[in-house]
Scaffold this motif. Sequence first.
Motif: not given
Length: 115
Positions: A21-22, A41-46, A31-33
């Motif tokens: 997830k994420g 843009v930038g909704s998930f970690p780098a 089912e990961v987001d």
Amino acid sequence: HEKNRKIEDFYPWGTQWPPPKGVGNYDVSLEVDYYDNTSPVGSFPANKTGLYDMGGNVWQWCEDWYDGVNKCRVVRGGAWGSYAPENLWSSTRGSDNPDYRDNSYGFRCVLAPRQ
């Protein structure tokens, strides 16, 4: 294309399947987001190198030609509707005519930090 799918089972988030997830914006069946289509843009970690959104959200148009006759450009990275493991490998390269438009195609910008 000679580079397509040369490295199997390696994804933008690592080697785990299914994706945790994420890690990005992929098909709702994974089912990961929380996004039905594109995500901001930038909704998930780098990733480990500090880059954001290198997989999922939209197929990334690339400058490379896919074929030897310069009719199709490379696309990579998977999109919000992608769910098959082999389509999400970091080494997967698709192709399409550069005139084609769809809400699952786009580009990724990379900005160098100020020095």
